[in-house]
Design a protein around this motif. Structure first.
Motif, PDB file in Angstrom:
ATOM      1  N   SER A   1       0.841  -1.194   0.000  1.00  0.00           N
ATOM      2  CA  SER A   1       0.000   0.000   0.000  1.00  0.00           C
ATOM      3  C   SER A   1       0.875   1.242   0.000  1.00  0.00           C
ATOM      4  CB  SER A   1      -0.874  -0.021   1.267  1.00  0.00           C
ATOM      5  OG  SER A   1      -1.426   1.247   1.521  1.00  0.00           O
ATOM      6  N   VAL A   2       0.384   2.296  -0.661  1.00  0.00           N
ATOM      7  CA  VAL A   2       1.071   3.582  -0.582  1.00  0.00           C
ATOM      8  C   VAL A   2       0.186   4.522   0.227  1.00  0.00           C
ATOM      9  CG1 VAL A   2       1.971   5.567  -1.844  1.00  0.00           C
ATOM     10  CG2 VAL A   2       2.248   3.264  -2.793  1.00  0.00           C
ATOM     11  N   VAL A   3       0.742   5.067   1.309  1.00  0.00           N
ATOM     12  CA  VAL A   3      -0.002   6.001   2.162  1.00  0.00           C
ATOM     13  C   VAL A   3       0.801   7.293   2.271  1.00  0.00           C
ATOM     14  CG1 VAL A   3      -0.950   6.403   4.478  1.00  0.00           C
ATOM     15  CG2 VAL A   3      -1.093   4.123   3.454  1.00  0.00           C
TER      16      VAL A   3
ATOM     17  N   SER B   1      -3.257   3.708  -2.361  1.00  0.00           N
ATOM     18  CA  SER B   1      -3.541   2.378  -2.903  1.00  0.00           C
ATOM     19  C   SER B   1      -3.429   1.379  -1.765  1.00  0.00           C
ATOM     20  CB  SER B   1      -2.542   2.007  -4.004  1.00  0.00           C
ATOM     21  OG  SER B   1      -1.243   1.900  -3.471  1.00  0.00           O
ATOM     22  N   SER B   2      -4.196   0.285  -1.865  1.00  0.00           N
ATOM     23  CA  SER B   2      -4.073  -0.777  -0.859  1.00  0.00           C
ATOM     24  C   SER B   2      -4.457  -2.087  -1.540  1.00  0.00           C
ATOM     25  CB  SER B   2      -4.986  -0.487   0.336  1.00  0.00           C
ATOM     26  OG  SER B   2      -4.819  -1.496   1.312  1.00  0.00           O
ATOM     27  N   VAL B   3      -3.448  -2.890  -1.809  1.00  0.00           N
ATOM     28  CA  VAL B   3      -3.663  -4.147  -2.535  1.00  0.00           C
ATOM     29  C   VAL B   3      -3.436  -5.310  -1.571  1.00  0.00           C
ATOM     30  CG1 VAL B   3      -2.907  -5.556  -4.503  1.00  0.00           C
ATOM     31  CG2 VAL B   3      -2.854  -3.050  -4.661  1.00  0.00           C
ATOM     32  N   VAL B   4      -4.407  -6.216  -1.501  1.00  0.00           N
ATOM     33  CA  VAL B   4      -4.277  -7.382  -0.618  1.00  0.00           C
ATOM     34  C   VAL B   4      -4.554  -8.633  -1.437  1.00  0.00           C
ATOM     35  CG1 VAL B   4      -5.110  -8.555   1.458  1.00  0.00           C
ATOM     36  CG2 VAL B   4      -5.127  -6.052   1.366  1.00  0.00           C
TER      37      VAL B   4
ATOM     38  N   ASN C   1      -3.643  -5.826   6.308  1.00  0.00           N
ATOM     39  CA  ASN C   1      -3.488  -5.003   5.105  1.00  0.00           C
ATOM     40  C   ASN C   1      -2.206  -4.193   5.277  1.00  0.00           C
ATOM     41  OD1 ASN C   1      -4.192  -1.987   5.948  1.00  0.00           O
ATOM     42  ND2 ASN C   1      -5.502  -3.362   7.131  1.00  0.00           N
ATOM     43  N   ALA C   2      -1.755  -3.562   4.197  1.00  0.00           N
ATOM     44  CA  ALA C   2      -0.480  -2.842   4.288  1.00  0.00           C
ATOM     45  C   ALA C   2      -0.663  -1.342   4.504  1.00  0.00           C
ATOM     46  CB  ALA C   2       0.332  -3.089   3.024  1.00  0.00           C
ATOM     47  N   ALA C   3      -1.900  -0.836   4.377  1.00  0.00           N
ATOM     48  CA  ALA C   3      -2.126   0.599   4.616  1.00  0.00           C
ATOM     49  C   ALA C   3      -1.836   0.923   6.079  1.00  0.00           C
ATOM     50  CB  ALA C   3      -3.562   0.973   4.245  1.00  0.00           C
ATOM     51  N   MET C   4      -2.264   0.026   6.964  1.00  0.00           N
ATOM     52  CA  MET C   4      -2.010   0.258   8.397  1.00  0.00           C
ATOM     53  C   MET C   4      -0.505   0.188   8.697  1.00  0.00           C
ATOM     54  SD  MET C   4      -3.449  -3.290  10.073  1.00  0.00           S
ATOM     55  CE  MET C   4      -2.506  -4.836   9.967  1.00  0.00           C
TER      56      MET C   4
END
Ligand code: KG4
Ligand code: ZN
Length: 348
Positions: free
Chosen positions: A32-34, A42-45, A314-317
């Motif tokens: 994810s890009v935050v 973006s947040s791809v899982v 998820n990778a946003a967190m």
């Protein structure tokens, strides 16, 4: 909460700092890009659930191999979705623990390599801390101190978040985690893996008051215990094989949610919390979400439910927690390892 922190040590971060987060601690491969700690570009899982389902649980070696295959395309998709080239990023972060060591190493090694290639800082992120930030990503207006009920496959914790990086453990499970209880009961009832979402679905057709399952340590402090409940479900089904699975699932879920909500509101009252939020995979549970919000309204506490996608891994967190960590501590060294038993850093 402000999004631009005056930095006295660490690394200069600001509202435009773009971080790529990577999550590979268990069976989700995510990137994810935050920006600025809360603008999710973006947040791809990519879930491996289907790969592990036939084994009835996550197989560590298979998870590591799947992360190797999936991570590069998942990162590429996250960058395309964010409309950014890797060289435009300001840092690369990855979960370094707790989790499955082989799985963690895939994310950590990849993040370090990308940080080297793009000549930006690498940030090692604690998975539990990342879950704590899930609510703050979606509602940056949340005020501290905040009580977070963190309920995942491996953890059940009530945490007081007093400042960024400043946590106090108010209560935790003395045996099984809530998600573990959902998964074990789901497997016993023949609902497959993972049990949590399956029980959530089937419970909608059952009577939550059909069976009075025990609520361990109900009137007793802020710790939890779920292993007796799991045994009670097994004993009940053995004695009453005629019981409808939907009723058993609904009654089990009712008992878990009753205890979780009762203790979360007790914790918020105890510390005079300004807000009460949920985090972790079990926070996706429909009944928990409904009861949690009603309790917050009743108690006059600002309650916030992160979206289901933000509750599960998820990778946003990860990127959000990394923004604060980078500002506070600076980059992590490139010889930073993965720690399967990493603990949440607590105030003494
Ligand atoms: O946070 P998470 O995605 O991974 C860990 O860090 O553990 O949590 C996974 C856990 C599993 O035990 C899964 O059964 C549970 O979250 N879970 C649910 C629901 N969705 C996921 N439990 C109850 N109801 C759900 N809807
Ligand atoms: Zn998790």
């Amino acid at each position: 909460m402000t999004t631009t922190v005056p930095v006295t040590k660490g690394f200069p971060i600001h509202a435009g700092t773009k971080i790529l987060g990577i999550e590979t601690s268990c069976d989700e491969t995510a990137a994810s890009v935050v920006i600025g700690g809360h603008v999710v570009r973006s947040s791809v899982v990519s879930s491996q659930v289907d790969i592990h389902a036939r084994f009835g649980g996550v197989v560590p070696e298979i998870a590591s191999r799947a992360h190797v295959d999936l991570l590069t395309p998942v990162i590429a998709e996250a960058l395309v979705e964010a409309g950014l080239d890797g060289s435009e990023l300001d840092a690369v972060a990855a979960t370094c623990g707790p989790g499955l060591v082989g799985a963690l190493l895939v994310g950590v090694s990849t993040a370090k390599a990308l940080a080297l290639v793009w000549d930006v800082p690498f940030v090692a992120v604690n998975h539990l801390e990342a879950h704590l930030y899930a609510a703050l990503v979606e509602d940056p207006s949340l005020e501290l101190p905040l009580v977070v009920l963190l309920v995942s496959g491996g953890h059940t914790m009530l945490i007081s978040m007093e400042g960024h990086g400043q946590y106090r453990l108010l209560g935790s499970t003395i045996d099984d985690a809530a998600g573990e209880a959902f998964d074990k009961v789901g497997r016993y009832l023949g609902l497959g893996y993972p049990g949590g979402p399956a029980i959530d679905r089937i419970a909608m057709e059952g009577d939550p008051h059909a069976i009075a399952f025990p609520r361990a340590m109900y009137n007793d402090g802020l710790d939890f215990s779920f292993s007796g409940l799991k045994t009670a479900v097994i004993n009940h089904v053995r004695k009453h094989p005629e019981s409808a699975t939907a009723d058993v699932a609904a009654s089990f879920q009712e008992a878990v949610v009753d205890v979780l909500v009762t203790k979360a509101r007790r914790a918020a009252q105890q510390i005079g919390a300004k807000g009460l939020v949920l985090g972790g995979g079990v926070a996706a549970n429909s009944l928990l979400r409904e009861r949690f919000l009603s309790a917050c309204v009743e108690d006059g506490v600002h309650g916030f439910l992160p979206s289901r996608a933000m509750c599960t891994d998820n990778a946003a967190m990860v990127a959000a927690a990394a923004w604060w960590r980078l500002g506070a501590d600076g980059p992590s060294p490139l010889d930073h390892g993965a720690d399967p038993n990493l603990k949440l850093p607590l105030l003494s």
